[in-house]
Design a protein around this motif. Structure first.
Motif, PDB file in Angstrom:
ATOM      1  N   ARG A  93     -62.675  17.254 -38.282  1.00  0.00           N
ATOM      2  CA  ARG A  93     -61.777  17.133 -39.997  1.00  0.00           C
ATOM      3  C   ARG A  93     -61.472  18.001 -39.254  1.00  0.00           C
ATOM      4  O   ARG A  93     -60.449  19.341 -39.481  1.00  0.00           O
ATOM      5  N   ARG A  94     -60.060  17.301 -39.438  1.00  0.00           N
ATOM      6  CA  ARG A  94     -58.164  17.801 -38.451  1.00  0.00           C
ATOM      7  C   ARG A  94     -57.427  16.444 -38.663  1.00  0.00           C
ATOM      8  O   ARG A  94     -57.589  15.844 -38.224  1.00  0.00           O
ATOM      9  N   ALA A  95     -56.073  16.879 -38.625  1.00  0.00           N
ATOM     10  CA  ALA A  95     -55.045  16.071 -39.237  1.00  0.00           C
ATOM     11  C   ALA A  95     -54.677  15.971 -37.622  1.00  0.00           C
ATOM     12  O   ALA A  95     -54.333  17.383 -37.043  1.00  0.00           O
ATOM     13  N   GLY A 101     -50.235  23.547 -38.107  1.00  0.00           N
ATOM     14  CA  GLY A 101     -50.359  24.172 -38.555  1.00  0.00           C
ATOM     15  C   GLY A 101     -51.314  23.790 -40.169  1.00  0.00           C
ATOM     16  O   GLY A 101     -52.318  23.992 -39.916  1.00  0.00           O
ATOM     17  N   ARG A 102     -50.732  23.425 -41.539  1.00  0.00           N
ATOM     18  CA  ARG A 102     -50.870  22.710 -42.191  1.00  0.00           C
ATOM     19  C   ARG A 102     -50.341  21.636 -43.008  1.00  0.00           C
ATOM     20  O   ARG A 102     -49.033  21.947 -43.425  1.00  0.00           O
ATOM     21  N   ILE A 138     -55.282  19.151 -48.894  1.00  0.00           N
ATOM     22  CA  ILE A 138     -54.160  19.848 -48.080  1.00  0.00           C
ATOM     23  C   ILE A 138     -55.609  21.002 -46.510  1.00  0.00           C
ATOM     24  O   ILE A 138     -56.950  21.008 -47.024  1.00  0.00           O
ATOM     25  N   VAL A 139     -55.187  19.822 -45.774  1.00  0.00           N
ATOM     26  CA  VAL A 139     -56.137  20.688 -44.878  1.00  0.00           C
ATOM     27  C   VAL A 139     -55.354  20.933 -43.053  1.00  0.00           C
ATOM     28  O   VAL A 139     -53.684  21.345 -42.962  1.00  0.00           O
ATOM     29  N   ASP A 140     -56.329  21.190 -42.142  1.00  0.00           N
ATOM     30  CA  ASP A 140     -55.465  21.685 -40.841  1.00  0.00           C
ATOM     31  C   ASP A 140     -54.976  20.802 -39.996  1.00  0.00           C
ATOM     32  O   ASP A 140     -55.917  19.866 -39.987  1.00  0.00           O
ATOM     33  N   GLN A 141     -53.729  21.477 -39.473  1.00  0.00           N
ATOM     34  CA  GLN A 141     -53.042  19.498 -38.967  1.00  0.00           C
ATOM     35  C   GLN A 141     -53.270  21.251 -37.308  1.00  0.00           C
ATOM     36  O   GLN A 141     -53.264  21.912 -37.216  1.00  0.00           O
TER      37      GLN A 141
END
Length: 253
Positions: A93-95, A101-102, A138-141
């Motif tokens: 689960r990640r952008a 960043g986020r 809002i997700v982790d990238q």
């Protein structure tokens, strides 16, 4: 791993035979045929949603490693359940973008299929009102240049990079600059926008130019989104491979 996939792997190992159907009219089947021809052993699936793409290429014969990234919580939950049945499919689960960043993902109402970091334009909304944003997360990238080596993907692998990121393609490709400059990534599967669909989104001319600069030729197209009123094509899937791989037969003859 699905039952069909297990049967195919058993037949491959036991008898040295492969059971594959390549319908000439099916874009994904033709793409898997090219994966086989180019000896691709790893597919990096960025913007995986609920795993539909990965499941589909399994069904038409791809048996190599799949690494899927999906940032939105609900489709990721479905993706994780699908991948749990396949021991050669990893999900995160990640952008994916140009830097670590986020980021805020706008969540689309069509089961997340049109979710994007970028604002959606009226052209897209008019063609698919069900794709309207209904929330945000809002997700982790991370970027592929740092992430894929950590996951064991090296220049020794032959990798297809598939992007379904709704206009955010340039950021993902910028974050994979080092990998793309090497020999490991041999193919790209991109959505090409023929009309502006997301604010600041990559247009088809830039996609073609980026692939050309990498020595990749356009090998297949499939319509994705059309304007229901005019019939105009707004978006298409495009698959590219390094052109020299398709000169192999001529070199060997």
């Amino acid at each position: 791993m699905t039952v069909k996939h297990k049967i195919r792997r058993f037949v491959q190992k036991r008898f040295g035979l492969d059971i594959i159907r390549y319908p000439a009219h099916d874009f994904l089947a033709r793409t898997v045929q090219m994966l086989d021809y180019c000896e691709v052993n790893c597919v990096v699936d960025v913007g995986a949603n609920n795993g539909g793409f990965a499941s589909s290429i399994r069904e038409v014969g791809y048996a190599g490693r799949i690494i899927s990234f999906e940032p939105v919580s609900e489709p990721f939950s479905a993706l994780r359940k699908r991948a749990a049945r396949d021991d050669n499919w990893d999900v995160y689960r990640r952008a994916i973008g140009s830097e670590k960043g986020r980021v805020t993902i706008n969540v689309a109402g069509n089961a997340g299929l049109s979710s994007s970091v970028l604002p959606m334009l009226d052209t897209h909304l008019n063609a698919g009102p069900e794709s309207r944003y209904v929330g945000s997360e809002i997700v982790d990238q991370d970027c592929l240049d740092s992430l894929l080596p950590q996951l064991g993907v090296s220049a020794e692998d032959r990798t297809l990079l598939k992007l379904d990121v709704q206009g955010y393609e340039a950021a993902v490709l910028d974050g994979a600059h080092g990998l793309l400059a090497g020999a490991g990534i041999v193919g790209l599967l991109l959505e090409l926008s023929l009309a502006p669909l997301y604010e600041g989104g990559m247009m088809y001319r830039e996609g073609l130019a980026r692939a050309d600069a990498l020595g990749m030729g356009l090998m297949g197209l499939s319509p994705v989104l059309t304007d229901p009123e005019s019939g105009r094509l707004l978006q298409a899937d495009a698959v590219f491979f390094r052109s020299e791989l398709f000169g192999r037969a001529e070199r060997e003859s």
